[in-house]
Design an enzyme around this catalytic site. Sequence first.
Site, short mmCIF file in Angstrom:
data_model
loop_
_atom_site.label_atom_id
_atom_site.label_comp_id
_atom_site.label_asym_id
_atom_site.label_seq_id
_atom_site.Cartn_x
_atom_site.Cartn_y
_atom_site.Cartn_z
N LYS A 292 21.00 -38.40 -45.07
CA LYS A 292 22.38 -37.81 -45.09
C LYS A 292 22.69 -37.08 -46.63
CE LYS A 292 22.48 -39.59 -40.29
NZ LYS A 292 23.30 -39.41 -39.43
N TYR B 45 19.80 -32.78 -33.55
CA TYR B 45 19.80 -33.50 -32.43
C TYR B 45 20.74 -32.99 -31.28
CZ TYR B 45 21.90 -36.36 -36.98
OH TYR B 45 21.16 -37.50 -37.77
N HIS C 171 19.46 -41.81 -40.87
CA HIS C 171 18.79 -41.61 -39.76
C HIS C 171 17.37 -41.73 -39.74
CE1 HIS C 171 17.49 -39.26 -36.28
NE2 HIS C 171 16.13 -39.13 -36.43
N GLU D 161 10.71 -34.93 -34.78
CA GLU D 161 11.50 -35.07 -35.68
C GLU D 161 10.22 -34.30 -36.72
OE1 GLU D 161 15.01 -37.66 -33.91
OE2 GLU D 161 13.50 -38.41 -35.51
P1 CMP Z 1 21.88 -40.90 -36.47
O1 CMP Z 1 20.75 -41.92 -36.41
O2 CMP Z 1 21.34 -39.77 -37.42
O3 CMP Z 1 21.56 -40.42 -34.60
C1 CMP Z 1 22.43 -39.94 -34.33
C2 CMP Z 1 23.75 -39.54 -35.24
O4 CMP Z 1 25.37 -39.60 -34.21
C3 CMP Z 1 24.03 -41.10 -35.59
O5 CMP Z 1 22.98 -41.61 -36.19
C4 CMP Z 1 25.65 -41.78 -36.07
O6 CMP Z 1 26.13 -40.24 -37.45
C5 CMP Z 1 25.97 -40.37 -35.05
N1 CMP Z 1 26.97 -41.23 -34.05
C6 CMP Z 1 26.37 -41.60 -32.30
N2 CMP Z 1 26.47 -42.63 -32.37
C7 CMP Z 1 27.93 -42.37 -32.59
C8 CMP Z 1 29.45 -42.76 -32.34
N3 CMP Z 1 29.47 -43.49 -30.87
N4 CMP Z 1 30.39 -42.59 -33.13
C9 CMP Z 1 30.34 -41.80 -34.12
N5 CMP Z 1 29.06 -41.33 -34.21
C10 CMP Z 1 27.67 -41.82 -33.42
#
Ligand code: CMP
Length: 147
Positions: free
Chosen positions: A9, A49, A115, A126
Amino acid sequence: MEQTFVMLKPGVLQRRIAGEVLGRFERKGLKIIALKLLRLDRKLVEAHYAEHRGRDFYEKLVEYTLSGPVIAMVLEGEDAVAVVRKLTGPTSLLEAPAGTIRGDYAAKTRLNIVHASDSPAGAEREIALFFCPDEFCPWEDGNAPWF
Ligand code: CMP
């Protein structure tokens, strides 16, 4: 061999740690077969997302993902999806142990720096969102079967 999708990211480039993070995947023996640096548009971030739309962190997550360039890649290896998830650690800041990428580099769950696909089906979806078939560069280890 299994393939998985990984996105470093915007915080990764901003913190100048792309080499360190990429190095963790390489040291494990995962094979990089597609890789690019790009600035995402909102449409792609929202498609990526989509499952989180409506959650309280969604808008901020989209904003963060748009805040600078990301590094997108496809990694290949035995059980690559699960192996990469072990290296990244769990999403929750409190659960990500030291030694994992999220455990070592993220001070906020929403601002975690990586991610990774959570299932083979997710990886397929993806990868298709981010890469065209002609962006892949498969290669062989030859006679050096270290991995
Ligand atoms: P990622 O693996 O990119 O997938 C979804 C993203 O949402 C995750 O990483 C975090 O950056 C964000 N995310 C998921 N759960 C939460 C949460 N409870 N609070 C804040 N951000 C979240």
